[in-house]
Design a protein around this motif. Sequence first.
Motif, PDB file in Angstrom:
ATOM      1  N   LYS A 182       5.650  33.494 -11.585  1.00 41.08           N
ATOM      2  CA  LYS A 182       6.681  32.765 -10.848  1.00 41.08           C
ATOM      3  C   LYS A 182       6.176  32.698  -9.414  1.00 41.08           C
ATOM      4  O   LYS A 182       6.040  33.720  -8.748  1.00 41.08           O
ATOM      5  N   VAL A 183       5.846  31.495  -8.946  1.00 41.37           N
ATOM      6  CA  VAL A 183       5.265  31.312  -7.616  1.00 41.37           C
ATOM      7  C   VAL A 183       6.177  30.394  -6.802  1.00 41.37           C
ATOM      8  O   VAL A 183       6.681  29.391  -7.310  1.00 41.37           O
ATOM      9  N   PHE A 184       6.361  30.758  -5.535  1.00 44.56           N
ATOM     10  CA  PHE A 184       7.138  29.943  -4.601  1.00 44.56           C
ATOM     11  C   PHE A 184       6.200  29.429  -3.520  1.00 44.56           C
ATOM     12  O   PHE A 184       5.465  30.210  -2.922  1.00 44.56           O
ATOM     13  N   ALA A 185       6.227  28.119  -3.280  1.00 47.08           N
ATOM     14  CA  ALA A 185       5.404  27.506  -2.244  1.00 47.08           C
ATOM     15  C   ALA A 185       6.339  26.808  -1.263  1.00 47.08           C
ATOM     16  O   ALA A 185       6.934  25.780  -1.591  1.00 47.08           O
ATOM     17  N   ASP A 186       6.478  27.382  -0.070  1.00 46.90           N
ATOM     18  CA  ASP A 186       7.328  26.815   0.986  1.00 46.90           C
ATOM     19  C   ASP A 186       6.444  25.914   1.830  1.00 46.90           C
ATOM     20  O   ASP A 186       5.675  26.379   2.666  1.00 46.90           O
ATOM     21  N   ILE A 187       6.524  24.602   1.597  1.00 51.63           N
ATOM     22  CA  ILE A 187       5.624  23.630   2.220  1.00 51.63           C
ATOM     23  C   ILE A 187       6.322  22.920   3.370  1.00 51.63           C
ATOM     24  O   ILE A 187       7.471  22.480   3.238  1.00 51.63           O
ATOM     25  N   LYS A 188       5.607  22.811   4.492  1.00 51.26           N
ATOM     26  CA  LYS A 188       6.171  22.167   5.684  1.00 51.26           C
ATOM     27  C   LYS A 188       6.468  20.694   5.426  1.00 51.26           C
ATOM     28  O   LYS A 188       5.830  20.049   4.589  1.00 51.26           O
ATOM     29  N   GLU A 189       7.424  20.180   6.193  1.00 53.53           N
ATOM     30  CA  GLU A 189       7.766  18.758   6.091  1.00 53.53           C
ATOM     31  C   GLU A 189       6.607  17.901   6.566  1.00 53.53           C
ATOM     32  O   GLU A 189       5.818  18.298   7.418  1.00 53.53           O
ATOM     33  N   LEU A 190       6.552  16.700   6.035  1.00 56.41           N
ATOM     34  CA  LEU A 190       5.539  15.727   6.423  1.00 56.41           C
ATOM     35  C   LEU A 190       5.829  15.241   7.832  1.00 56.41           C
ATOM     36  O   LEU A 190       6.952  14.841   8.143  1.00 56.41           O
ATOM     37  N   ASP A 191       4.822  15.292   8.703  1.00 60.69           N
ATOM     38  CA  ASP A 191       4.959  14.778  10.060  1.00 60.69           C
ATOM     39  C   ASP A 191       4.715  13.275  10.010  1.00 60.69           C
ATOM     40  O   ASP A 191       3.578  12.811   9.898  1.00 60.69           O
ATOM     41  N   LEU A 192       5.803  12.499  10.071  1.00 58.03           N
ATOM     42  CA  LEU A 192       5.705  11.050   9.926  1.00 58.03           C
ATOM     43  C   LEU A 192       4.920  10.396  11.061  1.00 58.03           C
ATOM     44  O   LEU A 192       4.457   9.256  10.918  1.00 58.03           O
ATOM     45  N   GLN A 193       4.755  11.090  12.171  1.00 63.17           N
ATOM     46  CA  GLN A 193       3.964  10.544  13.288  1.00 63.17           C
ATOM     47  C   GLN A 193       2.470  10.527  12.961  1.00 63.17           C
ATOM     48  O   GLN A 193       1.708   9.790  13.573  1.00 63.17           O
ATOM     49  N   LYS A 194       2.057  11.357  11.990  1.00 60.97           N
ATOM     50  CA  LYS A 194       0.627  11.505  11.689  1.00 60.97           C
ATOM     51  C   LYS A 194       0.177  10.754  10.442  1.00 60.97           C
ATOM     52  O   LYS A 194      -0.936  10.934   9.974  1.00 60.97           O
ATOM     53  N   ILE A 195       1.047   9.898   9.893  1.00 68.08           N
ATOM     54  CA  ILE A 195       0.640   9.188   8.681  1.00 68.08           C
ATOM     55  C   ILE A 195       0.261   7.745   9.006  1.00 68.08           C
ATOM     56  O   ILE A 195       0.782   7.151   9.950  1.00 68.08           O
ATOM     57  N   PRO A 196      -0.660   7.157   8.252  1.00 72.02           N
ATOM     58  CA  PRO A 196      -1.060   5.761   8.480  1.00 72.02           C
ATOM     59  C   PRO A 196       0.105   4.791   8.282  1.00 72.02           C
ATOM     60  O   PRO A 196       1.049   5.068   7.545  1.00 72.02           O
ATOM     61  N   GLN A 197       0.014   3.652   8.916  1.00 70.58           N
ATOM     62  CA  GLN A 197       1.070   2.642   8.909  1.00 70.58           C
ATOM     63  C   GLN A 197       1.423   2.159   7.504  1.00 70.58           C
ATOM     64  O   GLN A 197       2.582   1.872   7.208  1.00 70.58           O
ATOM     65  N   LYS A 198       0.439   2.097   6.613  1.00 74.71           N
ATOM     66  CA  LYS A 198       0.715   1.566   5.266  1.00 74.71           C
ATOM     67  C   LYS A 198       1.777   2.370   4.527  1.00 74.71           C
ATOM     68  O   LYS A 198       2.450   1.847   3.638  1.00 74.71           O
TER      69      LYS A 198
END
Length: 194
Positions: free
Chosen positions: A86-102
Motif C-alpha cells: 500500500k503506497v501513498f504518493a502525495d504529488i504537487k499540483e501542476l504549475d500552470l505557468q510552466k506548461i506549454p501553450q498547447k
Amino acid sequence: MPYKNILAFGVVMIVGVSVGYSLLSFRTANNFDWQELFLYSSGIGYSYEVVVNSDLPLPEGNLSGKYKFISAVTNSRSDELNFGYKVFADIKELDLQKIPQKYKTERKVTHVAGEFTVPPIKEVVYSVTFDFGLKDRDGFELVQLKSIPHRLYSGRINEFQNVVKYPISLELADRVSKTFVSMRIEKCNTCDDY
C-alpha cells in the motif's frame, strides 16, 4: 522422592517452554503484520523516455507506505507467500505557468464516436511502477520486486494497493528486516494525448 518431583517438574517446564517457543515462532501468511516501507534515496526516479520526451514539468512529491506478506494468490502451497503493498504518493499540483501553450487551450479531437472538445489541462497523468528491495538485517538485498503499472495524478494524494504475484518462500519472508521502495515515472500519458 522430592528430587524426582523437582526433576520431573524441570523436564515438564523445559518441554513446555520448547513447545511454546516453537508455536510462537511458527509463522503463517495470516500473522505477518503491515510493516513500514523505507525510501530508496528520494524515492522518485524517471525513465529515459519521460526525461527526454516530456514537455511538462516532472512530478515531485513524497512517498510513504507499508507492506505485508500474504498467502500466495497464484499458488495453493502453504509455504509460499506474495508481497502486498500500500503506497501513498502525495504529488504537487501542476504549475500552470510552466506548461506549454498547447496545453492551455481547448482543442477538438475526433474519435470513432465523433468529435469532442477537450478543455485545457489542470493535472497531468503519468504511468508509474514501484520497485521494492527486500533486505535482511545485515543490509543484503534478498530479492527485488516490481509492481504492475499504475496511473499517477498530479495535485493529489494517490493511493496504490496491490500484490506482486511473485512466489516468496516463508523462510525468505522471515529473513526480511527492511523493505525499500522507489517509484519510477515510466511515461507521461497526458503528453502522449497531444
